[in-house]
Scaffold this motif. Structure first.
Motif, PDB file in Angstrom:
ATOM      1  N   THR A 178       3.743  38.643  75.250  1.00 25.85           N
ATOM      2  CA  THR A 178       5.076  38.068  75.402  1.00 25.85           C
ATOM      3  C   THR A 178       5.746  38.026  74.033  1.00 25.85           C
ATOM      4  O   THR A 178       5.071  38.018  72.997  1.00 25.85           O
ATOM      5  CB  THR A 178       4.988  36.638  75.968  1.00 25.85           C
ATOM      6  N   PRO A 179       7.081  38.006  73.997  1.00 28.47           N
ATOM      7  CA  PRO A 179       7.762  37.943  72.697  1.00 28.47           C
ATOM      8  C   PRO A 179       7.312  36.748  71.842  1.00 28.47           C
ATOM      9  O   PRO A 179       7.200  36.871  70.629  1.00 28.47           O
ATOM     10  CB  PRO A 179       9.244  37.832  73.084  1.00 28.47           C
ATOM     11  N   THR A 180       7.025  35.622  72.465  1.00 25.56           N
ATOM     12  CA  THR A 180       6.580  34.427  71.734  1.00 25.56           C
ATOM     13  C   THR A 180       5.273  34.690  70.994  1.00 25.56           C
ATOM     14  O   THR A 180       5.131  34.356  69.810  1.00 25.56           O
ATOM     15  CB  THR A 180       6.393  33.241  72.709  1.00 25.56           C
ATOM     16  N   VAL A 181       4.318  35.297  71.673  1.00 20.74           N
ATOM     17  CA  VAL A 181       3.011  35.569  71.058  1.00 20.74           C
ATOM     18  C   VAL A 181       3.091  36.792  70.144  1.00 20.74           C
ATOM     19  O   VAL A 181       2.510  36.796  69.054  1.00 20.74           O
ATOM     20  CB  VAL A 181       1.926  35.711  72.147  1.00 20.74           C
ATOM     21  N   ALA A 182       3.836  37.803  70.543  1.00 19.15           N
ATOM     22  CA  ALA A 182       3.990  39.001  69.706  1.00 19.15           C
ATOM     23  C   ALA A 182       4.599  38.648  68.351  1.00 19.15           C
ATOM     24  O   ALA A 182       4.244  39.248  67.327  1.00 19.15           O
ATOM     25  CB  ALA A 182       4.849  40.041  70.421  1.00 19.15           C
ATOM     26  N   ALA A 183       5.487  37.660  68.324  1.00 24.65           N
ATOM     27  CA  ALA A 183       6.113  37.246  67.069  1.00 24.65           C
ATOM     28  C   ALA A 183       5.092  36.679  66.080  1.00 24.65           C
ATOM     29  O   ALA A 183       5.328  36.672  64.878  1.00 24.65           O
ATOM     30  CB  ALA A 183       7.200  36.209  67.344  1.00 24.65           C
ATOM     31  N   ARG A 184       3.957  36.230  66.574  1.00 23.27           N
ATOM     32  CA  ARG A 184       2.916  35.658  65.716  1.00 23.27           C
ATOM     33  C   ARG A 184       1.888  36.686  65.249  1.00 23.27           C
ATOM     34  O   ARG A 184       1.022  36.385  64.428  1.00 23.27           O
ATOM     35  CB  ARG A 184       2.194  34.531  66.459  1.00 23.27           C
ATOM     36  N   LEU A 185       1.973  37.904  65.794  1.00 19.69           N
ATOM     37  CA  LEU A 185       1.003  38.948  65.444  1.00 19.69           C
ATOM     38  C   LEU A 185       0.967  39.229  63.936  1.00 19.69           C
ATOM     39  O   LEU A 185      -0.127  39.296  63.363  1.00 19.69           O
ATOM     40  CB  LEU A 185       1.283  40.232  66.245  1.00 19.69           C
ATOM     41  N   PRO A 186       2.107  39.384  63.249  1.00 22.91           N
ATOM     42  CA  PRO A 186       2.018  39.607  61.795  1.00 22.91           C
ATOM     43  C   PRO A 186       1.288  38.482  61.059  1.00 22.91           C
ATOM     44  O   PRO A 186       0.483  38.743  60.164  1.00 22.91           O
ATOM     45  CB  PRO A 186       3.489  39.691  61.361  1.00 22.91           C
ATOM     46  N   GLU A 187       1.534  37.232  61.456  1.00 19.31           N
ATOM     47  CA  GLU A 187       0.842  36.117  60.806  1.00 19.31           C
ATOM     48  C   GLU A 187      -0.650  36.143  61.104  1.00 19.31           C
ATOM     49  O   GLU A 187      -1.467  35.870  60.219  1.00 19.31           O
ATOM     50  CB  GLU A 187       1.427  34.772  61.262  1.00 19.31           C
TER      51      GLU A 187
END
Length: 160
Positions: free
Chosen positions: A130-139
């Motif tokens: 999901t966009p919410t979890v994908a946004a945390r992938l770089p971190e």
């Protein structure tokens, strides 16, 4: 020193695959030294026994239900990890907990284990988080790189 970075999860179930996406991205972005073995463990923890046994360091990336906001990244170490396995925290958790249990039983546990768990939002059928979890992938990837640096492993970014 032998270091294993293990990404686990089912990439067909949206956020459940975040651990696999993390190790894929790690290999895409970074030149890793020979002592670091990256494994896409998928949903088959027991199949990884030989690869993770007796590692000096095992870093695991996975989705993990921890009753926090979706996308929250939690770092667990040592005795914190088995405590989380008392209740089911991810759909494939039986495989991962079985793997750790088998390693412990046979005296082959890695010396140090760190688990980075990402709180999922959805397990819907999708090959993308999901966009919410994908946004945390770089971190998540940066936290894995930071863990490697903390144990003395120099990791360089690949040239663009």
């Amino acid at each position: 020193m032998r270091i294993v970075v293990l990404g686990v999860g089912n990439i067909l179930l949206s956020d459940e695959g975040i651990g696999v996406h993390a190790v894929t991205r790690l290999e895409e972005l970074y030149d890793l030294p020979a002592e670091v073995e990256v494994i896409d463990g998928g949903t088959s923890g027991m199949d990884c026994l030989d690869q993770v046994s007796e590692a000096d360091h095992l870093i695991i990336a996975d989705c993990m239900r921890s009753k926090k906001e979706p996308g929250t990244i939690t770092r667990l170490t040592g005795d914190q990890i088995p405590a989380f396995f008392k209740t089911r925290i991810s759909p494939h958790q039986v495989g991962l907990s079985d793997m750790l249990g088998a390693l412990n039983f046979h005296g082959l546990m890695p010396k140090n284990i760190v688990l980075f768990g990402v709180e999922p939002l959805s397990f819907d059928l999708s090959m993308e988080p999901t966009p919410t979890v994908a946004a945390r992938l770089p971190e998540l990837v940066e936290r894995i790189v930071g863990e490697l640096a903390a144990i003395g492993v120099a990791v360089g970014r690949k040239a663009a």
